[in-house]
Design a protein around this motif. Structure first.
Motif, PDB file in Angstrom:
ATOM      1  N   SER A 143       0.756  -1.102   0.078  1.00 39.48           N
ATOM      2  CA  SER A 143      -0.284  -0.147  -0.190  1.00 39.48           C
ATOM      3  C   SER A 143       1.112   0.907   0.344  1.00 39.48           C
ATOM      4  O   SER A 143       2.247   1.114   0.798  1.00 39.48           O
ATOM      5  CB  SER A 143      -0.914  -0.159   1.326  1.00 39.48           C
ATOM      6  OG  SER A 143      -0.068   0.262   2.346  1.00 39.48           O
ATOM      7  N   ASP A 165      -9.637  -1.498  -7.455  1.00 46.07           N
ATOM      8  CA  ASP A 165     -10.631  -0.955  -6.180  1.00 46.07           C
ATOM      9  C   ASP A 165     -10.124  -1.139  -5.188  1.00 46.07           C
ATOM     10  O   ASP A 165     -10.998  -1.000  -4.206  1.00 46.07           O
ATOM     11  CB  ASP A 165     -11.827  -1.637  -7.158  1.00 46.07           C
ATOM     12  CG  ASP A 165     -11.799  -3.412  -6.347  1.00 46.07           C
ATOM     13  OD1 ASP A 165     -10.164  -3.996  -6.196  1.00 46.07           O
ATOM     14  OD2 ASP A 165     -12.784  -4.170  -5.530  1.00 46.07           O
ATOM     15  N   THR A 166      -8.508  -1.182  -4.354  1.00 44.65           N
ATOM     16  CA  THR A 166      -8.655  -1.320  -3.225  1.00 44.65           C
ATOM     17  C   THR A 166      -8.044  -0.308  -2.308  1.00 44.65           C
ATOM     18  O   THR A 166      -8.004   0.398  -2.789  1.00 44.65           O
ATOM     19  CB  THR A 166      -6.825  -2.015  -3.038  1.00 44.65           C
ATOM     20  OG1 THR A 166      -6.355  -2.811  -4.441  1.00 44.65           O
ATOM     21  CG2 THR A 166      -6.499  -2.143  -1.592  1.00 44.65           C
ATOM     22  N   THR A 167      -8.460  -0.651  -1.263  1.00 47.50           N
ATOM     23  CA  THR A 167      -9.360   0.642  -0.192  1.00 47.50           C
ATOM     24  C   THR A 167      -7.693   0.273   1.469  1.00 47.50           C
ATOM     25  O   THR A 167      -7.689  -0.716   1.243  1.00 47.50           O
ATOM     26  CB  THR A 167      -9.845   1.293   0.042  1.00 47.50           C
ATOM     27  OG1 THR A 167     -10.556   0.473   0.406  1.00 47.50           O
ATOM     28  CG2 THR A 167     -10.996   2.051  -0.866  1.00 47.50           C
ATOM     29  N   ASP A 168      -7.287   1.511   1.265  1.00 47.35           N
ATOM     30  CA  ASP A 168      -6.126   0.827   2.445  1.00 47.35           C
ATOM     31  C   ASP A 168      -6.843   1.979   3.748  1.00 47.35           C
ATOM     32  O   ASP A 168      -7.171   2.436   3.671  1.00 47.35           O
ATOM     33  CB  ASP A 168      -4.867   1.179   2.314  1.00 47.35           C
ATOM     34  CG  ASP A 168      -4.327   1.504   1.115  1.00 47.35           C
ATOM     35  OD1 ASP A 168      -4.756  -0.701   0.764  1.00 47.35           O
ATOM     36  OD2 ASP A 168      -3.723   1.881  -0.447  1.00 47.35           O
ATOM     37  N   GLU A 169      -6.471   1.211   4.756  1.00 48.25           N
ATOM     38  CA  GLU A 169      -6.713   1.592   6.315  1.00 48.25           C
ATOM     39  C   GLU A 169      -5.870   1.671   6.859  1.00 48.25           C
ATOM     40  O   GLU A 169      -4.897   0.416   7.532  1.00 48.25           O
ATOM     41  CB  GLU A 169      -8.180   0.760   6.587  1.00 48.25           C
ATOM     42  CG  GLU A 169      -9.653   0.943   6.245  1.00 48.25           C
ATOM     43  CD  GLU A 169      -9.948   2.403   6.545  1.00 48.25           C
ATOM     44  OE1 GLU A 169      -9.547   2.624   7.283  1.00 48.25           O
ATOM     45  OE2 GLU A 169     -11.101   2.290   6.136  1.00 48.25           O
ATOM     46  N   ARG A 186      -5.412  -3.974   3.915  1.00 48.89           N
ATOM     47  CA  ARG A 186      -5.914  -3.298   2.440  1.00 48.89           C
ATOM     48  C   ARG A 186      -7.034  -4.388   1.856  1.00 48.89           C
ATOM     49  O   ARG A 186      -8.182  -5.304   1.987  1.00 48.89           O
ATOM     50  CB  ARG A 186      -5.017  -3.930   1.696  1.00 48.89           C
ATOM     51  CG  ARG A 186      -3.646  -3.347   2.063  1.00 48.89           C
ATOM     52  CD  ARG A 186      -2.637  -3.569   0.766  1.00 48.89           C
ATOM     53  NE  ARG A 186      -3.355  -2.346  -0.198  1.00 48.89           N
ATOM     54  CZ  ARG A 186      -2.406  -2.357  -1.326  1.00 48.89           C
ATOM     55  NH1 ARG A 186      -1.468  -2.976  -1.209  1.00 48.89           N
ATOM     56  NH2 ARG A 186      -2.770  -1.046  -2.586  1.00 48.89           N
ATOM     57  N   ASP A 230     -10.478  -4.718  -0.477  1.00 51.07           N
ATOM     58  CA  ASP A 230     -11.597  -4.530  -1.668  1.00 51.07           C
ATOM     59  C   ASP A 230     -12.922  -5.032  -1.637  1.00 51.07           C
ATOM     60  O   ASP A 230     -13.429  -5.235  -1.059  1.00 51.07           O
ATOM     61  CB  ASP A 230     -10.596  -5.079  -3.074  1.00 51.07           C
ATOM     62  CG  ASP A 230     -10.874  -7.242  -3.474  1.00 51.07           C
ATOM     63  OD1 ASP A 230     -11.752  -7.688  -2.164  1.00 51.07           O
ATOM     64  OD2 ASP A 230      -9.404  -6.982  -3.823  1.00 51.07           O
TER      65      ASP A 230
END
Lengths: 394, 107
Positions: free
Chosen positions: A185, A339-343, A352, A354
């Motif tokens: 990420s 479409d990956t979102t990271d926290e 990560r 999706d």
């Protein structure tokens, strides 16, 4: 007795296929073909422990006696030149000349080779892929040097961390705007950029190298990076030509199905050269990891030894590691989609997500979290961010 | 040389003359002892070299590190107080005669 199995490629995955075939009780002939000299060895330490200790014997995956006791024919310094699918045999060339080996099952474990980006003067740069490369590299590091590393991926950064520690001046050049962009990420990239700068490396991000000469590297924007030694670590490409020439389907690797068969069911592909359906998303992926190579090998061996048409699909959870300085980066799962979102769960734990849920968790020096996530991902149960927060806080 | 004995889950025991300084994992792998995988080569990244140190040797071998403890979290077979990652046990002369028991599964 079962028909012969030929394994093309004697890296960790190819060897594992031979080991697993015998463990599964396969009693037919097994031939393992490798292009390099010597016994099959582990590659991961080449950019880590081996650079420090130079102990090549420690890298051998199995001793010579393994091949005798398990009745596996090992052909080093030998290359498969052609697959003759109609005749069911491979043509090979090696120290004993040319010959043809019949197979009932063929396993392609041909791995990857280093990418050669269009950089002028690349002959001045050293590679780091084989034991022979690593030996050369070690020899060049016996005196303090100004080193430029082309490529800010795992290998380049692992090397950079070792070299800085040894007192060399190190610059890392990465064409992408962030480190390890394909693997981690942006949060993790930034974290490691800070670490490497703190350790003393200079980073040049977002500018590809365009030329190398005896005095250093020139970047696309004209920046000059002085160096008396240049390492090329700009990624790899899968060795698919053998499969392509044989008319097998390829697309970013040799394409296989959920049971790791190519478009010819008598031919399997594994590890770095194989593009396989990600069990979590169904999307075809190609992973460069010890885990994928060995888990693929186990499934293929079980399938060949068991000859069970309804056996299990490949379902292993991917995991990766990279030792950089005193930091242990571990990744459980694989996030590759757009479409990956990271926290950021904590400073050292990044989740990560999706469309299918949790894709991967990246950790630094947090092995317990890593191992728990591996188990959770294997269970297939949905995993909420709050659960990861609890884990990381424990 | 240091002697080390591996007792497989089915009770079969194998004794190896190991090189001093080698790990219990590397010694097993180099001598075709099934039951130890050592996938990551001893980098403490995989927990596939899990073993149980025989009770008689527990004191001499010592306890596991925090990192080891963390990785054992992912071991496939049951983890007990005698569980160790065999890549982290180096064979010193004091460990001559060591006995370790192997779990049912590593993967």
């Amino acid at each position: 007795m079962a028909g012969p199995v030929v394994i093309a490629g004697a890296g960790q995955g190819g060897l594992q296929a031979a080991i697993s075939l015998r463990q599964a009780g396969f009693d037919g002939p097994v031939t393992l073909i490798g292009s390099e000299p010597g016994l099959p060895y582990q590659r991961p330490p080449l950019s880590k422990a081996y650079l420090k200790d130079g102990d090549a014997d420690a890298l051998a995956l199995r001793p010579q006696s393994f091949f005798e006791t398990k009745d596996v024919t090992y052909l080093p310094e030998t290359t498969v030149t052609r697959i003759d699918r109609d005749a069911g045999r491979v043509e090979v060339t090696g120290p004993a000349g040319d010959s043809a080996l019949p197979y009932e099952n063929l396993v392609l474990a041909t791995g990857t080779r280093n990418m050669r980006p269009p950089i002028e003067g690349l002959e001045h740069a050293c590679d780091l892929r084989t034991l022979a490369d690593a030996r050369t590299l070690r020899g060049r590091l016996d005196a303090p040097r100004r080193i430029a590393v082309i490529g800010g991926g795992f290998i380049g950064l692992e090397f950079a961390a070792v070299a800085v520690k040894q007192g060399h001046e190190v610059a890392v050049i990465e064409a992408a705007p962030r480190l390890m962009a394909r693997a981690v990420s942006p949060l993790m990239s930034n974290r490691f950029a800070t670490l490497h700068r703190d350790w003393g490396a200079e980073l040049f991000l977002g500018q590809p190298a365009v030329s190398v000469d005896e005095a250093g590297v020139t970047l696309a924007d004209g920046t000059r990076v002085p160096a008396d030694f240049v390492l090329l670590a700009a990624g790899v490409q899968p060795n698919v030509e053998l499969a392509e020439d044989a008319g097998l389907e390829t697309a970013n690797g040799i394409r296989v199905d959920t049971r790791l068969r190519t478009s010819d069911p008598a031919i399997a592909a594994l590890g770095d050269c194989a593009s396989f359906p990600d069990p979590r998303t169904g999307r075809h992926v190609r992973l460069e990891s010890v885990q994928a190579a060995t888990d693929h090998a186990r499934l293929i061996a079980a399938r060949i030894a068991g000859d069970d048409p309804d056996g299990p699909d490949y379902a292993a959870v991917p995991w990766f590691w990279s030792d950089q300085g005193d930091r242990k980066l571990q990744i459980a799962g694989f996030a590759g989609g757009p479409d990956t979102t990271d926290e950021a769960v904590t400073e050292n734990v990044v989740a990560r997500f999706d469309a299918h849920g949790l894709a991967a968790v990246e950790t630094i020096n947090a092995a317990r979290v890593h191992m728990k996530v591996r188990r959770m991902l294997a269970s297939g149960d949905p995993i909420e961010l709050s659960l990861l927060e609890e884990l990381a806080a424990a | 040389m240091v002697k080390v004995t591996y007792v497989a889950h089915d009770g079969e025991s194998t004794t190896i003359d190991a090189e001093e300084g080698a790990s219990v994992m590397k010694t097993a792998v180099s001598n075709d002892v099934d039951g130890i995988v050592g996938e990551c080569g001893g980098s403490m990244m995989c927990a596939t070299c899990h073993c149980y140190v025989d009770e008689a040797w527990a004191d001499k071998v010592g306890t596991r590190s925090d990192d080891e403890d963390d990785m054992l979290e992912g071991a496939t077979s049951e983890v007990t107080e005698r569980s160790r990652l065999s890549c982290q046990i180096k064979l010193t002369p004091e460990l001559d005669g060591l006995v370790v028991h192997l779990p049912e599964d590593q993967i």
